[in-house]
Write an enzyme that holds these catalytic residues in place. Structure first.
Site, PDB file in Angstrom:
ATOM      1  N   GLU A 181      -6.524   6.799  -1.420  1.00  0.00           N
ATOM      2  CA  GLU A 181      -6.401   5.592  -0.596  1.00  0.00           C
ATOM      3  C   GLU A 181      -6.961   4.372  -1.315  1.00  0.00           C
ATOM      4  OE1 GLU A 181      -4.821   5.007   2.308  1.00  0.00           O
ATOM      5  OE2 GLU A 181      -4.084   7.042   1.988  1.00  0.00           O
ATOM      6  N   HIS A 229       0.842  -1.204   0.000  1.00  0.00           N
ATOM      7  CA  HIS A 229       0.000   0.000   0.000  1.00  0.00           C
ATOM      8  C   HIS A 229       0.878   1.255   0.000  1.00  0.00           C
ATOM      9  CE1 HIS A 229      -3.544   2.491   1.198  1.00  0.00           C
ATOM     10  NE2 HIS A 229      -2.626   3.175   1.865  1.00  0.00           N
ATOM     11  N   GLU A 230       1.895   1.267   0.851  1.00  0.00           N
ATOM     12  CA  GLU A 230       2.769   2.438   0.940  1.00  0.00           C
ATOM     13  C   GLU A 230       3.622   2.605  -0.325  1.00  0.00           C
ATOM     14  OE1 GLU A 230       2.064   4.465   3.134  1.00  0.00           O
ATOM     15  OE2 GLU A 230       0.867   3.102   4.363  1.00  0.00           O
ATOM     16  N   HIS A 266       1.545   4.208  -2.910  1.00  0.00           N
ATOM     17  CA  HIS A 266       1.459   5.668  -2.735  1.00  0.00           C
ATOM     18  C   HIS A 266       2.627   6.352  -3.444  1.00  0.00           C
ATOM     19  CE1 HIS A 266      -1.958   6.529  -0.280  1.00  0.00           C
ATOM     20  NE2 HIS A 266      -1.558   5.849   0.773  1.00  0.00           N
TER      21      HIS A 266
END
Length: 287
Positions: free
Chosen positions: A220, A139-140, A143
C-alpha cells in the site's frame, strides 16, 4: 447469498483441479515429500485459480458495470483519466467499471498487468472532487503497474503451503506420541486426527494472515508513492484525507478489499491489510 455461492463454487473448483493433479502425479501423502507436494498443490492451486478468475469474480460479486461507452461527462472523464495514467505507468489500458455502493472506495484486480480491472464505487465517484478521485485512480493503477496481484498471490501460495504442511506434520507428531504411550498403539482415531488438523490449520492460518497483512501494508505504501508520481503528491494526500474523514468501508469482500484504496480498520494493526490512513499521509508528506 450470491457471494457465498460463488465462494463455495470456487473452493469446489480448487478441490477438483487439485485432486486431478494429485491423481495424475501419483502423490503419496504418507511421505514427507508427498505431503509437501500435496500442500503446494492445494496452497498455490487455490491462490492461482483465484487470481485467474479475479476479474470475473469481482464483476459478479460487486455488480461492476464496465464502461464500454461513457454515458455522461463524468464517466468519460473517468475512462480518460485511467487511460492517461495507464499510459504513464506503461501498462495496457485496464477495464474501467463502477459499482453501486455508498462507501467511498475503489479497487484493482486482474491476473496480469495487461489484463486488469479498475473499479470505483458510486459513493466515491460522486462524493469526491476530481483531484481526489484522480489520486485514488493513480493508486489503483500503481497496484496494477507494480504487479501487486501476482505478488500477493505468490505470498498467499507460500503461506497456504506452510499452513497445510505444518498442520499435518504437527498432527502426525502428536499422533505418533499418543501412539507410543498407548498400550494398543493405535494413537489418535481418524476423527480425532482430523480435529487436530483443523485446529492447527486455524492457528497457523492466523499466523499466515499476519504475514500476508504485513506484505500487503508495504504494498500500500508503494502504491501511494506510485500514485504521487502519476497524479501528484497533493492529490494523493487529499484523497487520503478525504477517506480519513469518512466512515469505515464495509461493503467490499476481503479479496477485493486487499486491493482497495481504503481497508477495514482494526484494533491490531498487524492484522490490517492497509496501514492506518494517518501513517500513509505522514509517509507521503515525508517523502
Amino acid at each position: 447469498m450470491k457471494r457465498i455461492f460463488l465462494l463455495i463454487a470456487t473452493n469446489l473448483a480448487v478441490l477438483l483441479v487439485a485432486s486431478i493433479v494429485m491423481s495424475i502425479l501419483g502423490v503419496n501423502t504418507s511421505t514427507m515429500g508427498g505431503l509437501l507436494v500435496f500442500a503446494a498443490i492445494f496452497g498455490f492451486g487455490g491462490a492461482f485459480i483465484s487470481l485467474a478468475i479475479s476479474k470475473w469474480m469481482a464483476k459478479k460479486t460487486m455488480g461492476c458495470e464496465v464502461i464500454t461507452t461513457p454515458r455522461d461527462s463524468t464517466e468519460r472523464w473517468l475512462v480518460e483519466t485511467v487511460a492517461r495514467q495507464a499510459k504513464q505507468a506503461g501498462i495496457k489500458m485496464p477495464e474501467v467499471a463502477i459499482y453501486q455502493s455508498p462507501d467511498m472506495n475503489a479497487f484493482a484486480t486482474g491476473p496480469s498487468k495487461d489484463n486488469s480491472l479498475v473499479a470505483v464505487s458510486s459513493g466515491l465517484l460522486y462524493g469526491m472532487s476530481q483531484d481526489e478521485i484522480e489520486g485514488v485512480l493513480a493508486h489503483e493503477v500503481s497496484h496494477v503497474a507494480n504487479g501487486d496481484m501476482v505478488t500477493l498471490t505468490l505470498i498467499q501460495g507460500v503461506v497456504n503451503t506452510f499452513v497445510i504442511f505444518a498442520a499435518r506434520v504437527v498432527a502426525g507428531i502428536i499422533n505418533n506420541f499418543v501412539s507410543s504411550n498407548d498400550e494398543e498403539g493405535e494413537g489418535l482415531g481418524m476423527f480425532a486426527y482430523m480435529a487436530v488438523v483443523f485446529v492447527l490449520d486455524m492457528l497457523f492460518g492466523i499466523l499466515a494472515s499476519i504475514i500476508v497483512a504485513y506484505f500487503s501494508r508495504i504494498r500500500e505504501y508503494k502504491a501511494d508513492e506510485g500514485a504521487a508520481r502519476l497524479a501528484g503528491k497533493g492529490k494523493m494526500i487529499a484523497a487520503l484525507e478525504r477517506l480519513r474523514q469518512g466512515p469505515e468501508s464495509t461493503a467490499m469482500p476481503a479479496q477485493m478489499s486487499a486491493f482497495g484504496i481504503n481497508g477495514k480498520r482494526s484494533m491490531a494493526e498487524m492484522m490490517m491489510s492497509h496501514p492506518p490512513l494517518e501513517k500513509r499521509i505522514a509517509a507521503l508528506r515525508a517523502s
